[in-house]
Scaffold this motif. Sequence first.
Motif, PDB file in Angstrom:
ATOM      1  N   ARG A  62       0.831  -1.207   0.000  1.00 21.73           N
ATOM      2  CA  ARG A  62       0.000   0.000   0.000  1.00 21.73           C
ATOM      3  C   ARG A  62       0.868   1.262   0.000  1.00 21.73           C
ATOM      4  NH1 ARG A  62      -3.162  -1.710   3.490  1.00 21.73           N
ATOM      5  NH2 ARG A  62      -1.969  -1.093   5.312  1.00 21.73           N
ATOM      6  N   ARG A  66       0.855   4.022  -2.934  1.00 23.07           N
ATOM      7  CA  ARG A  66       0.519   5.423  -2.649  1.00 23.07           C
ATOM      8  C   ARG A  66       1.634   6.366  -3.082  1.00 23.07           C
ATOM      9  NH1 ARG A  66      -1.795   5.905   3.316  1.00 23.07           N
ATOM     10  NH2 ARG A  66      -1.822   8.079   2.692  1.00 23.07           N
ATOM     11  N   ASN A  74       1.832  11.853  -0.101  1.00 20.66           N
ATOM     12  CA  ASN A  74       0.689  10.936  -0.092  1.00 20.66           C
ATOM     13  C   ASN A  74       1.057   9.624   0.599  1.00 20.66           C
ATOM     14  OD1 ASN A  74      -1.964  10.026  -0.842  1.00 20.66           O
ATOM     15  ND2 ASN A  74      -1.026   8.870  -2.500  1.00 20.66           N
TER      16      ASN A  74
END
Length: 142
Positions: A62, A66, A74
């Motif tokens: 993840r 991102r 982010n």
Amino acid sequence: MGKKYIINLSDEERGELSELTNKGKTGARKLKRAQILLLADEGKTDREIAENIHVGVSTAERTRRRFVEGGSENALNERRRPGKKPLLNGRQEAILIAEACSDPPEGRSKWTMQLLADRIVELGVVGSISDDTVLRTLKKTT
């Protein structure tokens, strides 16, 4: 099958992340994410990263995704969480507080949370309300 989200940090990004991991005032989650990005830049797999810094493989995946989709800000920072909509609006809270400040019902020396909840429903301010909600509302107003 090749990796979909490949991390190639610039010298500037690598320096910022290294500085972040060496600074003492970084939150634990942000620190872990910076470490994930640095290890991913070294070519480590998500599984190796997860084992190395004790996070789940999905966290490594993840964070990598991102970063590729939205950059380091982010990837490093938490997303805003919307939270639950307040059960009482300002007017309803004001009525509740006014009732709590008024004299208790006859035969009672003071208001209980349940009595206040019942009273607010009786007045038609809300359809239903729990004594816990009354407590939380009164607790946040000194």
